[in-house]
Design a protein around this motif. Structure first.
Motif, mmCIF file in Angstrom:
data_model
loop_
_atom_site.group_PDB
_atom_site.id
_atom_site.type_symbol
_atom_site.label_atom_id
_atom_site.label_comp_id
_atom_site.label_asym_id
_atom_site.label_seq_id
_atom_site.Cartn_x
_atom_site.Cartn_y
_atom_site.Cartn_z
ATOM 1 N N GLY A 67 6.677 1.913 -1.044
ATOM 2 C CA GLY A 67 5.259 1.897 -1.387
ATOM 3 C C GLY A 67 4.781 3.094 -2.180
ATOM 4 N N GLU A 68 5.611 4.144 -2.312
ATOM 5 C CA GLU A 68 5.189 5.334 -3.049
ATOM 6 C C GLU A 68 5.858 5.340 -4.408
ATOM 7 O OE1 GLU A 68 5.785 8.818 -0.667
ATOM 8 O OE2 GLU A 68 4.426 8.113 0.913
ATOM 9 N N CYS A 69 5.189 4.720 -5.371
ATOM 10 C CA CYS A 69 5.757 4.604 -6.712
ATOM 11 C C CYS A 69 4.645 4.368 -7.716
ATOM 12 C CB CYS A 69 6.773 3.451 -6.772
ATOM 13 S SG CYS A 69 6.018 1.826 -6.600
ATOM 14 N N GLY A 165 -1.274 -1.395 -5.709
ATOM 15 C CA GLY A 165 -0.177 -1.839 -4.878
ATOM 16 C C GLY A 165 -0.541 -3.215 -4.357
ATOM 17 N N SER A 166 0.354 -3.834 -3.609
ATOM 18 C CA SER A 166 0.085 -5.187 -3.148
ATOM 19 C C SER A 166 -0.443 -5.206 -1.723
ATOM 20 C CB SER A 166 1.360 -6.038 -3.234
ATOM 21 O OG SER A 166 2.321 -5.621 -2.275
ATOM 22 N N ILE A 187 -3.032 -7.113 -6.210
ATOM 23 C CA ILE A 187 -1.867 -7.988 -6.256
ATOM 24 C C ILE A 187 -1.678 -8.515 -4.844
ATOM 25 C CG2 ILE A 187 0.618 -8.101 -6.694
ATOM 26 C CD1 ILE A 187 0.123 -5.722 -8.672
ATOM 27 N N VAL A 188 -1.789 -9.824 -4.691
ATOM 28 C CA VAL A 188 -1.932 -10.431 -3.370
ATOM 29 C C VAL A 188 -0.816 -11.438 -3.108
ATOM 30 C CG1 VAL A 188 -3.475 -11.759 -1.864
ATOM 31 C CG2 VAL A 188 -4.436 -10.141 -3.523
ATOM 32 N N GLY A 189 -0.280 -11.406 -1.878
ATOM 33 C CA GLY A 189 0.673 -12.420 -1.475
ATOM 34 C C GLY A 189 1.922 -11.837 -0.867
ATOM 35 N N GLU A 190 2.945 -12.675 -0.815
ATOM 36 C CA GLU A 190 4.222 -12.314 -0.212
ATOM 37 C C GLU A 190 5.331 -12.499 -1.244
ATOM 38 O OE1 GLU A 190 4.335 -11.188 2.829
ATOM 39 O OE2 GLU A 190 2.356 -11.751 3.599
ATOM 40 N N GLU A 191 6.378 -11.681 -1.113
ATOM 41 C CA GLU A 191 7.540 -11.889 -1.968
ATOM 42 C C GLU A 191 8.146 -13.266 -1.673
ATOM 43 O OE1 GLU A 191 10.082 -8.492 -3.124
ATOM 44 O OE2 GLU A 191 9.323 -7.592 -1.279
ATOM 45 N N ALA A 217 4.793 -6.371 -6.329
ATOM 46 C CA ALA A 217 4.547 -4.924 -6.264
ATOM 47 C C ALA A 217 4.713 -4.450 -4.831
ATOM 48 C CB ALA A 217 3.144 -4.602 -6.776
ATOM 49 N N PRO A 218 5.036 -3.177 -4.638
ATOM 50 C CA PRO A 218 5.177 -2.627 -3.289
ATOM 51 C C PRO A 218 3.859 -2.685 -2.528
ATOM 52 C CG PRO A 218 6.147 -1.159 -4.924
ATOM 53 C CD PRO A 218 5.359 -2.184 -5.678
ATOM 54 N N ARG A 219 3.989 -2.730 -1.203
ATOM 55 C CA ARG A 219 2.827 -2.796 -0.334
ATOM 56 C C ARG A 219 2.078 -1.466 -0.259
ATOM 57 N NH1 ARG A 219 1.908 -7.672 -0.084
ATOM 58 N NH2 ARG A 219 2.404 -8.982 1.707
#
Length: 231
Positions: A67-69, A165-166, A187-191, A217-219
């Motif tokens: 998540g840190e990116c 982030g997501s 950015i919403v949803g699941e991989e 995208a990362p959470r």
């Protein structure tokens, strides 16, 4: 940095815009000009300048922390375009990271407040923004989700809210902080597939939602997960 390094980065920035950004339907000349003017390499971790314009998420810690990116450049650019930032907008960003997205937002808006849960990243983001000469972006170390999004509500309403982030779903508590006509981008949803989601407040309790493109995208940390139960 040598003159050759500067030339190489300028070429990489040009290639990013032409090969990554434009193909993602980012065609707003104001956004494209800003991406060309604001040196992304000044916001990446030390020693990673050569990766500043690569089509990838760029970790901000070593070893990498989930998540840190920095988000991929095309994702940042498309969100920026779709939110249609106005010069008098007051913007809230959640997830400052390196401060690059805050710098982009601040270059178009009146004022930006960016919340970052990691104190070390918040400090780095403030330093990056100062070096870049950005004076209308305030980075604060805070958990945006704590106490019912209290840190987000302190200066509401916002014209724009950006989640860098997501999330599994957009919390209604955040939507309530939008001014009339305000926009939230997330950015919403699941991989494996998430959707860019732009929500516009059109009345006291009315909102319009558009999901114009897909990405992953990362959470963001500590956001509520979507309920697995459906009735």
């Amino acid at each position: 940095m040598t003159s050759q390094d500067t030339l190489d980065l300028a070429r990489a920035r040009f290639n990013m815009i032409e090969q990554q950004i434009r193909p993602w339907e980012v065609l707003d000349p104001v956004v494209l000009d800003l991406l060309d003017r604001l040196p992304r390499e000044q916001f990446v971790p030390a020693g990673q300048q050569a990766l500043a314009y690569v089509d990838m998420e760029l970790p901000l810690a070593s070893p990498a922390v989930e998540g840190e990116c920095m988000l991929a450049p095309r994702v940042e650019a498309r969100l920026l375009q779709d939110l249609a930032i106005h010069p008098d907008d007051k913007v809230l960003e959640i997830g400052a990271g390196s401060g690059y997205m805050a710098a982009l937002l601040a270059s178009l808006a009146s004022r930006v407040v960016s919340l970052e849960i990691n104190e070390s990243l918040a400090r780095t983001a403030r330093e990056n923004l100062q070096r870049a000469g950005i004076t209308n972006a305030d980075v604060r170390a805070a958990d945006a989700c704590a106490n019912g999004f209290a840190a987000c509500a302190a200066e509401a309403p916002w014209n724009v809210i950006v989640l860098s982030g997501s999330v599994a779903e957009v919390p209604p508590a955040l939507l309530s902080l939008l001014a009339p006509g305000g926009r939230l981008g997330a950015i919403v949803g699941e991989e494996p597939v998430m959707r860019a989601t732009i929500i516009t407040r059109v009345g006291d309790t009315s909102f319009q939602t558009a999901q114009p493109w897909d990405t992953v995208a990362p959470r963001l940390h500590n956001f509520p997960q979507a309920s697995r139960f459906r009735f």
